[in-house]
Design a protein around this motif. Structure first.
Motif, short mmCIF file in Angstrom:
data_model
loop_
_atom_site.label_atom_id
_atom_site.label_comp_id
_atom_site.label_asym_id
_atom_site.label_seq_id
_atom_site.Cartn_x
_atom_site.Cartn_y
_atom_site.Cartn_z
N PRO A 157 31.55 47.98 36.84
CA PRO A 157 31.74 48.01 38.30
C PRO A 157 30.38 48.07 38.99
O PRO A 157 29.39 48.53 38.42
N ARG A 186 40.91 45.42 35.69
CA ARG A 186 40.10 45.02 34.54
C ARG A 186 40.22 45.97 33.36
O ARG A 186 39.49 45.84 32.39
N THR A 242 34.24 45.85 42.69
CA THR A 242 33.70 44.78 41.86
C THR A 242 32.34 44.29 42.35
O THR A 242 31.55 43.76 41.55
N TYR A 280 37.99 47.39 41.43
CA TYR A 280 37.65 46.95 40.08
C TYR A 280 38.82 47.14 39.12
O TYR A 280 39.06 46.30 38.25
#
Length: 922
Positions: A157, A186, A242, A280
């Motif tokens: 991240p 993710r 992100t 993220y």
């Protein structure tokens, strides 16, 4: 007279040769000696001896497991005291307690933050500090793989912001939590998100997990089910993004400022750091909904980090979120597919929740008609109408759907069916599939039973040492059921996901078998799952009565994993906070901490007394043997000296007779020989002087033989040799013997007067001294007396206080190479618990329906062989109890389909058949 060395300290030391060992050790220390020891390879052994030696070294002699990784963890001790007794409670009671604690925590934090006018920052799970300093404690687990120092989760991240800085108008729920809200990020936690999709089908389930919150202060409280009870978890509202911050990314800023903007930074934030799409990890479909990423963060914190929640099974996630019990079902194992449809799938979202998956036999990513391998799906609905059996599934990714019959846009759909099933086409992860295709395309189901207020649960934990050989353990669970009714038995091990990196080298698989007391045949046994190793369970209707639950734990070892103690050594210096964060290890293992019962304490005292008495008897035996040996040697030495003295006496008497004869002959010669002329001086003195010599009294020396007028001044050689021999044998001489020796070595004086008178007196005195000395030797040899209890106590204490002598130092070349199994033996120890769920009527909630306990072999109880003849001397009511655990296991160690059972059966064919069918009691 004693033959022991003068510095001997005790009879036992003499017997054991302690002094000789000390002398030998000193010699080896001073004079290096190179020994040629035989190599293990050259050791001659039979094949059976080699195998026996291997198994002796294979398993540790001191089994055990680390139960605390944090020093002086007083919290673990509190949990151990609380978990030592099995108390039945309703399934709702544990949740209510955890929810109340969670609400109290949030309320206290809100009050503190408002007092200082600051938002809440979680000091135990601070994402921003972790990212800025590059610690990755919130992202990565401890690495326990040999040869590696970092877990390498692959998470990268770029920034951290609070919910109020990410979302324009943040809302925890928008139209409630639904499966359509779920989007996987993710992290590889599709199993958890599939569980959340499943929970969303039943109203209020997700709301039960999200207990308390204050969006303004930024604090949220959640509860999760862990190892049979509910726990609470508190987090702040910081989330990973992100994209990096505008000021911290030169490249991003340069690309963004390639043209004139009114406010480049704000435009950048809105494009890359705003709304759910900027997160993220997990995100809700709606741009301003926040419940999913915050719940995922709380779940990650509860387990230590985001990496710890990668990979899992939907059923385990549903258990953690609902407190239910999950059973792993395989499509090929379903006996009656009609029953499975009517009694199980059709009750989804009511009594059960379902998840499904595929690709379990081929661990590679792939896709078959839109179905993703190695991926978890949620069963949302099951309907049967117009002759069709259809199941609605949900992909937590929010995309990728089934492309076969009844998929979006397939020929089976009509306007009427779209209305009946309230379905919309679109790649949103929701799709319908027929029951037959479901059984063909999906290989495994996770079925979770939910418990309401009409269920109670009783649980207890213990720790068992798992041998390499697979068999039912001597330790087992026993419970009594007061009323007939439905029962769910769950045997579980600790959830090592909560202390990832400290799970150790061993992986455990569980099996159980239920017996009713007094019956050899088991009621039911569990089917070992292929994937779910955390727990196994069986559901059945049980009659009131006494039951035993045998457990069989299978352990496998992975030597590529570091043991716990090495992981702690690797990270104690530089990752203290991380070790403390996974300190849930201590709280988990405190559940199974063994505490001695009153019976075990009494048996331990008795065993210690037996051991002490045996050691005392052994010491007494050695001391008495030493005394008898010493007495024997002393008597032997006295007899030997007597024999020597008698020989010397006889020889002396013979020489006396010879001397007397020689004297008479000498006198006769003197008379016959004329005297020489004398000088005047000599004439006066010679008339009165006589030619004499002095003989000192001795037991071993002889008077010199006369040879003319010149006496021989040298002692007799034979006599001197005899004296020297006696000195060596005896080790010491009496004072009179020493004087005699000195006298015998002095020179003879021929001019000494009164030779005849002195010789006669000494010759008459010698036999008297010899007689007295012989009597003295006999008096010094005391009889063998028995050791008193007082003296034995003193010797016993001295022996206990005396440290064992160190082993003799030897050259490094002479040391045998250590066996690999001897240096790292098998040492598998598992902490397991049994939960008994049972349904109760409204009036029975306060009653104790189930009494549960652990029965384990008493390590201090005497075996039948050890008791020996003691039992024969006792009355009927005084018989010592045997080992209950061992007795239970004797006839129940083998399953009916274990071919080894045939070899254990006795009797003729009919009796053996009855034994297998369990038609007769044991």
């Amino acid at each position: 007279m004693s033959i022991l060395p003068p510095d001997a300290v005790s009879d036992a030391d003499y017997y054991l040769g302690a002094r000789d060992d000390a002398i030998a050790h000193t010699i080896m220390a001073e004079v290096p000696v190179i020994l040629s020891l035989p190599s293990k390879k050259n050791k001659q052994q039979t094949p059976q001896q080699a195998i026996d030696e291997f198994w002796t070294k294979f398993t540790t002699k001191a089994p055990g497991k680390a139960t605390t990784v944090i020093p002086s963890n007083e919290y673990a001790e509190r949990v151990a005291r609380r978990s030592s007794k099995a108390v039945g409670t309703t399934t709702q009671a544990s949740y209510d307690e955890a929810a109340a604690v969670c609400k109290a925590k949030v309320a206290k934090i809100v009050k503190e933050c408002r007092r200082v006018n600051q938002k809440y920052r979680d000091p135990h799970f601070d994402l921003e500090l972790d990212l800025k300093w590059g610690d990755s404690d919130t992202l990565e687990s401890l690495c326990n793989t040999k040869g590696e120092r970092k877990s390498n989760s692959g998470f990268h991240p770029k920034s951290v912001k609070r919910v109020t800085d990410i979302f324009d108008v943040p809302k925890f729920y928008i139209d409630g939590p639904t499966a359509n809200d779920v989007r996987q990020g993710r992290d590889g936690d599709c199993w958890l998100l599939a569980a959340l999709c499943t929970l969303s089908n039943k109203p209020s389930l997700i709301e039960r997990v999200c207990v308390a919150r204050d969006e303004q202060v930024g604090v949220y409280g959640f509860v999760f089910h862990r190892d049979g009870e509910w726990i609470s978890e508190i987090i702040d509202d910081k989330l990973f993004l992100t994209k990096p911050d505008f000021d911290e990314s030169v490249l991003e800023r340069m690309l963004w400022e390639d043209r004139e903007r009114v406010d480049s930074e704000e435009q950048y934030r809105k494009a890359y750091q705003s709304g759910s799409g900027a997160l993220y990890f997990a995100q809700c479909e709606h741009a301003n909904e926040t419940w999913l990423p915050l719940l995922e963060k709380a779940y990650a914190k509860a387990h230590g980090d985001y990496q710890a929640i990668e990979g899992g099974f939907t059923g385990e996630g549903i258990e953690d979120l609902t407190g239910g019990v999950t059973t792993e079902l395989y499509t090929t194992d379903i006996l009656d597919k009609e029953y499975f449809w009517r009694e199980e799938l059709m009750k989804v979202n009511d009594q059960f929740l379902f998840g499904c998956s595929t690709g379990m036999w081929r661990p590679v990513w792939g896709e078959r008609k839109g179905i993703v391998e190695l991926h978890a799906y949620s069963v949302m609905r099951a309907v049967e109408m117009d002759g069709q059996r259809l199941v609605l599934l949900k992909n937590p990714w929010g995309k990728y759907e089934w492309t076969g019959p009844w998929s979006d846009g397939s020929k089976e759909w009509t306007a009427d069916w779209l209305k009946k099933l309230d379905h919309r086409f679109g790649d949103d992860g929701n799709f319908w599939i027929s029951y037959d295709d479901l059984l063909r395309k999906y290989q495994a189901f996770d079925r979770t039973r939910l418990f309401g207020d009409d269920w109670k649960v009783t649980q207890i934990w213990t720790t068992v040492s798992v041998p390499w050989t697979l068999d039912y353990h001597d330790s087992y669970f026993a419970f009594s059921l007061a009323k007939t009714g439905p029962v769910v038995l769950v045997l579980s091990q600790l959830d090592d996901r909560y202390y990832r990196g400290l799970e150790g080298q061993y992986r455990f698989e569980l099996n159980v078998r239920l017996h009713k007391k007094g019956q050899e045949d088991y009621v039911v046994r569990s089917i070992a799952p292929y994937r779910h190793t955390r727990s196994i369970n069986v559901e059945l209707e049980l009659e009131a009565g006494e039951y035993t639950v045998l457990m069989k734990v299978n352990a496998t070892r992975d030597l590529d994993i570091l043991p716990i103690e090495e992981v702690i050594r690797n990270y104690a210096r530089d990752r203290r906070d991380k070790l403390v964060a996974v300190g849930m290890y201590d709280l988990a293992h405190s559940k199974g901490k063994l505490t001695e019962t009153e019976e075990e304490k009494q048996a331990k005292k008795a065993a210690e007394k037996r051991k002490k008495d045996k050691e005392r008897q052994d010491l007494k035996k050695k001391i008495m043997e030493a005394r008898r040996d010493r007495y024997y040697m002393e008597v032997k030495q006295v007899n030997k000296r007597k024999e020597k003295k008698e020989k010397a006496k006889a020889k002396l008497q013979a020489k006396k007779a010879t001397k007397a004869t020689n004297k008479l002959a000498a006198k006769d010669e003197v008379k016959d020989v004329p005297e020489p002329p004398k000088s005047p001086d000599q004439t006066s003195s010679s008339e009165t002087e006589k030619h004499v010599w002095t003989v000192e009294p001795t037991a071993s020396a002889e008077a010199p033989e006369a040879s003319g007028d010149v006496p021989d001044s040298k002692p007799d050689a034979e006599t001197t040799a005899s004296a020297e021999s006696e000195k060596k044998d005896d080790g010491e001489l009496s004072s009179k013997e020493s004087e005699t020796k000195e006298g015998s070595s002095s020179e003879a004086k021929p001019d000494a007067p009164e030779v005849a008178d002195q010789t006669t007196a000494e010759e008459q005195k010698i036999p008297e001294e010899e007689t007295e000395e012989d009597t003295s030797d006999e008096s010094e040899v005391s009889s063998v007396s028995d050791i008193s209890e007082r003296e034995l106590d003193i010797r016993f204490r001295e022996r206990a206080d005396t440290p064992a002598p160190p082993p003799p130092p030897g050259p490094a070349a002479a040391t045998e190479e250590e066996d690999e199994f001897e240096s790292n033996p098998w040492n598998a120890v598992a902490t397991v618990g049994l939960r008994v769920y049972y349904k109760v009527a409204e009036g029975d909630k306060e009653k104790e329906i189930v009494k549960l306990r652990v029965v384990r072999p008493n390590p201090y109880a005497r075996k039948d062989k050890e008791r020996g003849d003691d039992e024969k001397n006792k009355g009927e009511g005084e018989k010592e109890e045997g080992n209950d655990a061992e007795g239970e296991k004797k006839s129940k160690g083998l399953d009916v389909d274990d071919s080894s059972k045939d070899a254990t059966l006795e009797g003729d064919r009919e009796q053996r058949k009855k034994s297998i069918l369990s038609l007769v009691s044991p």
